[in-house]
Design a protein around this motif. Structure first.
Motif, mmCIF file in Angstrom:
data_model
loop_
_atom_site.group_PDB
_atom_site.id
_atom_site.type_symbol
_atom_site.label_atom_id
_atom_site.label_comp_id
_atom_site.label_asym_id
_atom_site.label_seq_id
_atom_site.Cartn_x
_atom_site.Cartn_y
_atom_site.Cartn_z
ATOM 1 N N ARG A 303 0.842 -1.210 0.000
ATOM 2 C CA ARG A 303 0.000 0.000 0.000
ATOM 3 C C ARG A 303 0.876 1.259 0.000
ATOM 4 O O ARG A 303 0.629 2.195 -0.759
ATOM 5 C CB ARG A 303 -0.925 0.014 1.225
ATOM 6 C CG ARG A 303 -1.745 1.292 1.323
ATOM 7 C CD ARG A 303 -2.738 1.275 2.468
ATOM 8 N NE ARG A 303 -3.436 2.565 2.532
ATOM 9 C CZ ARG A 303 -4.409 2.836 3.374
ATOM 10 N NH1 ARG A 303 -4.820 1.924 4.242
ATOM 11 N NH2 ARG A 303 -4.985 4.021 3.366
ATOM 12 N N GLU A 310 -4.862 3.845 -2.267
ATOM 13 C CA GLU A 310 -5.632 4.859 -1.518
ATOM 14 C C GLU A 310 -7.032 5.005 -2.110
ATOM 15 O O GLU A 310 -8.015 5.169 -1.398
ATOM 16 C CB GLU A 310 -4.909 6.211 -1.536
ATOM 17 C CG GLU A 310 -3.503 6.191 -0.960
ATOM 18 C CD GLU A 310 -3.403 5.390 0.337
ATOM 19 O OE1 GLU A 310 -4.229 5.615 1.245
ATOM 20 O OE2 GLU A 310 -2.510 4.524 0.420
ATOM 21 N N GLU A 311 -7.084 4.933 -3.430
ATOM 22 C CA GLU A 311 -8.360 5.037 -4.113
ATOM 23 C C GLU A 311 -9.257 3.843 -3.774
ATOM 24 O O GLU A 311 -10.444 3.998 -3.521
ATOM 25 C CB GLU A 311 -8.075 5.016 -5.611
ATOM 26 C CG GLU A 311 -8.755 6.087 -6.398
ATOM 27 C CD GLU A 311 -8.229 6.024 -7.817
ATOM 28 O OE1 GLU A 311 -7.091 6.488 -8.039
ATOM 29 O OE2 GLU A 311 -8.955 5.488 -8.676
ATOM 30 N N TYR A 312 -8.663 2.653 -3.764
ATOM 31 C CA TYR A 312 -9.460 1.453 -3.473
ATOM 32 C C TYR A 312 -9.998 1.518 -2.048
ATOM 33 O O TYR A 312 -11.136 1.137 -1.790
ATOM 34 C CB TYR A 312 -8.636 0.169 -3.641
ATOM 35 C CG TYR A 312 -7.876 0.063 -4.946
ATOM 36 C CD1 TYR A 312 -8.343 0.682 -6.097
ATOM 37 C CD2 TYR A 312 -6.686 -0.661 -5.021
ATOM 38 C CE1 TYR A 312 -7.636 0.608 -7.283
ATOM 39 C CE2 TYR A 312 -5.977 -0.753 -6.216
ATOM 40 C CZ TYR A 312 -6.447 -0.107 -7.340
ATOM 41 O OH TYR A 312 -5.745 -0.190 -8.503
ATOM 42 N N VAL A 313 -9.165 2.030 -1.135
ATOM 43 C CA VAL A 313 -9.596 2.131 0.257
ATOM 44 C C VAL A 313 -10.721 3.155 0.364
ATOM 45 O O VAL A 313 -11.766 2.901 0.972
ATOM 46 C CB VAL A 313 -8.413 2.503 1.184
ATOM 47 C CG1 VAL A 313 -8.901 2.800 2.590
ATOM 48 C CG2 VAL A 313 -7.373 1.378 1.198
ATOM 49 N N SER A 314 -10.524 4.309 -0.301
ATOM 50 C CA SER A 314 -11.549 5.349 -0.163
ATOM 51 C C SER A 314 -12.849 4.943 -0.866
ATOM 52 O O SER A 314 -13.924 5.387 -0.493
ATOM 53 C CB SER A 314 -11.033 6.694 -0.663
ATOM 54 O OG SER A 314 -10.901 6.657 -2.052
ATOM 55 N N GLN A 315 -12.756 4.094 -1.863
ATOM 56 C CA GLN A 315 -13.964 3.589 -2.536
ATOM 57 C C GLN A 315 -14.582 2.413 -1.780
ATOM 58 O O GLN A 315 -15.547 1.805 -2.248
ATOM 59 C CB GLN A 315 -13.639 3.125 -3.961
ATOM 60 C CG GLN A 315 -13.127 4.188 -4.889
ATOM 61 C CD GLN A 315 -14.211 5.119 -5.361
ATOM 62 O OE1 GLN A 315 -15.358 4.728 -5.532
ATOM 63 N NE2 GLN A 315 -13.866 6.371 -5.550
ATOM 64 N N ASP A 316 -13.928 2.052 -0.661
ATOM 65 C CA ASP A 316 -14.473 0.983 0.173
ATOM 66 C C ASP A 316 -14.390 -0.399 -0.484
ATOM 67 O O ASP A 316 -15.244 -1.259 -0.249
ATOM 68 C CB ASP A 316 -15.944 1.294 0.490
ATOM 69 C CG ASP A 316 -16.228 1.070 1.966
ATOM 70 O OD1 ASP A 316 -15.257 0.870 2.708
ATOM 71 O OD2 ASP A 316 -17.409 1.073 2.352
#
Ligand code: ADP
Length: 448
Positions: A303, A310-316
């Protein structure tokens, strides 16, 4: 009182913008016409990077590579179906394209790898950002700096010819009004047809029901426009499914995550493939699993090294856990099995040898830095390798391989460069290398 230009570029993805900048710099009066209300097309979504061999950035990092090896590995990845002349032009001109971008303030100095490549030659932003947005914003700055006109919400429906000479294009504007734009040469850079389900199914009935990673504008309209002028097509059945697509959002999980060290595990908690085999092979193995999906699994170090996460995390999209046990529990995977799988993989990383699946690249570091992450993925329609026929001067060829004069094409709308399977990182290289060439050739043509 129609508007008139030397060169009309249809499509504002990487290929179209590179073509427009080149044509402008060589003295042509250019316009870019885009049917969507945003610039950048599917290029905006490109994640991994741009492949090139023998570049200055590789040399700086001490990476020894050769154009011939790049050629061979792309040919093998494409199942020997690649057009040899186009592929040769591609590998020979890739380092210049990297330099051209750099000279225009678009520095791709970070380097990773993708499936099917044995050497780190996928150039990306040093920050770890996804390549697509970085590239488009950089190209748009160059478009603006030069005052190149871009028309949005304008759908090109036809190339107009008189006595076999290109004289312009027909455009439908957002309000439905139709206008003619005069041009001495036209560059078609309209991208692929992955988002046109009808067209995909026509060539590949087996892909019915698959999600697509592409933007809505990837409808193949450029192919239809060129076919009307008599253009030939090649490899239309060669449609790539990308192995790691989050299915509820159609979000593509970048190959650079696997290149950075991630693994794929089944619902049983086992690895089942060399994660960095070519996309077709990895996809086929996922589809073969009884559950037809898989998890991409990685740790905090991966990560830290890849901004896309970061995008995948923020997109849940990610499941996150402080331990392997907790991750197993959250994914309903047997914890013992998952432990064993990761231990065994870490052992392979330390020995630089994957005894189970022969993975030789992206064995960067053990997966051992908490927290741990997983994303549930399955294949999705990603890239259409087929398209119109061109020569190395990007001139569009008819079904008899004769040049259709004044008409050029570059990027995903073209077939032949990638053969039966595109290597990750080769599309971005394709659009810049052949986009630049189309801009140059169209300008040479009008100055003849
Ligand atoms: P490439 O990677 O080959 O540059 P992209 O998908 O990034 O392809 O860009 C192609 C662009 O062309 C997209 O923005 C798409 O909306 C646009 N486009 C497709 N068909 C037309 C058309 N008929 N008229 C105008 N723009 C089009």
């Amino acid at each position: 009182n129609a508007k008139a230009y030397d060169v009309v570029v249809v499509g504002s993805g990487g290929a179209g913008l590179a073509a427009a900048i080149q044509a402008h710099d060589l003295g042509a009066n250019v316009v870019v016409i885009e049917k969507m209300s945003v610039i950048g097309g599917n290029t905006n979504k490109a994640s991994a990077g741009m492949n090139a061999a023998e570049t200055k950035f590789q040399k700086l990092k001490g990476i020894v590579d050769s154009k011939d090896l790049f050629y061979q590995e792309t040919m093998i990845g494409g199942k020997n179906k690649n057009n040899p002349e186009l592929l040769r032009y591609f590998v020979e001109n890739a380092p210049d394209a990297i330099d051209w971008l750099d000279n225009n303030g678009i520095e791709l100095s970070g380097i990773t790898t993708t499936g099917g490549m044995s050497i780190d030659r996928t150039h990306r932003p040093a920050s770890g950002a996804a390549v697509g947005g970085f590239l488009i914003s950089g190209l748009v700055k160059n478009i603006n700096r030069r005052g190149i006109e871009v028309m949005l919400d304008c759908n090109v429906t036809e190339i107009i010819t008189e006595n076999h000479k290109v004289v312009g294009v027909k455009v439908t504007e957002e309000d439905g009004s139709i206008q003619t734009i005069k041009a001495k040469a036209v560059i078609i850079a309209t991208g692929g047809f992955s988002a046109n389900h009808e067209m995909v199914e026509k060539y590949r009935p087996d892909l019915k029901g698959f999600v697509t990673t592409n933007h809505k504008g990837a409808t193949g309209s450029g192919i239809m426009i060129l076919e009307k002028l008599g253009a030939g097509t090649v490899d239309m059945k060669e449609i790539q499914i990308h192995p790691t697509v989050e299915q509820t959002t159609s979000y593509l999980i970048s190959e650079s995550i696997r290149g950075g060290g991630a693994i794929l595990v089944s619902q049983k908690g086992e690895r089942f493939v060399n994660e960095l085999n070519t996309r077709d092979k990895v996809s086929a193995e996922i589809i073969k699993l009884p559950e037809h999906y898989s998890y991409i699994l990685f740790d905090q170090q991966i990560r830290d090294e890849n901004k896309s996460v970061e995008e995948y995390v923020s997109q849940d999209l990610t499941v996150q856990a402080d331990s392997i046990n907790e991750l197993a529990q959250k994914l309903s995977i047997d914890a013992n099995t998952l432990h064993k799988t990761i231990e065994r993989y870490n052992h392979f990383v330390n020995n630089k040898q994957d005894e189970d699946f022969g993975r030789t690249t992206g064995l960067r570091h053990p997966i051992d830095k908490a927290p741990f992450y997983a994303i549930k993925i399955a294949p999705g329609i990603h890239h259409t390798m087929g398209g119109v026929t061109i020569n190395t001067e990007t001139q569009v060829l008819d079904t008899e391989k004769n040049v259709i004069s004044g008409v050029f094409a570059a990027g995903e709308v073209v077939g032949g460069v990638h053969g039966a399977n595109r290597i990750g990182g080769n599309a971005v290289a394709d659009i810049i290398i052949f986009g630049m060439q189309a801009g140059k050739q169209a300008t040479d043509y009008i100055h003849q």
